[in-house]
Write a protein that holds these residues in place. Structure first.
Motif: not given
Length: 116
Positions: A7-17, A19-20, A22-31, A35-40
């Motif tokens: 909802k806010t720039e702070e939320d956005y920045t936290a989500a980007i952080d 994502i970084e 989680l980057w490279g997390a294996k598919k079909d794991t919690m991570e 990652l998929d949800l945050l990217v969406t």
């Protein structure tokens, strides 16, 4: 996993952080799912708050020419005479419907961009 709307720039920045982290997390794991949800969520936020305007038709033509290594002389077969090519690329003449159809068909420039 604590996912919530961005909802806010702070939320956005936290989500980007996150994502970084989680980057490279294996598919079909919690991570991976997180990652998929945050990217969406980030994509949705960016579309709403940082929309990208469609390109100018002439800029799109020039970009495609550059991609294809074309010169103004190469455009004669799509736009008409050398002087007409020059007028169009210098924004002194508008594209005709026939030119738009040709550029769409031959150079694969989206018609909606050319019609703008």
């Amino acid at each position: 996993m604590n996912i919530r709307p961005i909802k806010t720039e702070e939320d956005y920045t936290a989500a980007i952080d996150r994502i970084e982290e989680l980057w490279g997390a294996k598919k079909d794991t919690m991570e991976g799912d997180e990652l998929d949800l945050l990217v969406t969520l980030v994509e949705s936020y960016e579309l709403k708050h940082y929309p990208i305007a469609p390109p100018d038709p002439i800029d799109a033509i020039k970009f495609r020419m550059e991609q294809m290594g074309m010169t103004n002389a190469d455009m004669v077969k799509y736009l008409g005479s050398q002087s007409r090519v020059s007028e169009i690329l210098n924004r002194k003449r508008k594209l005709t419907l026939g030119m738009i159809k040709t550029l769409y068909k031959e150079l694969k420039i989206p018609a909606d961009i050319l019609l703008a």
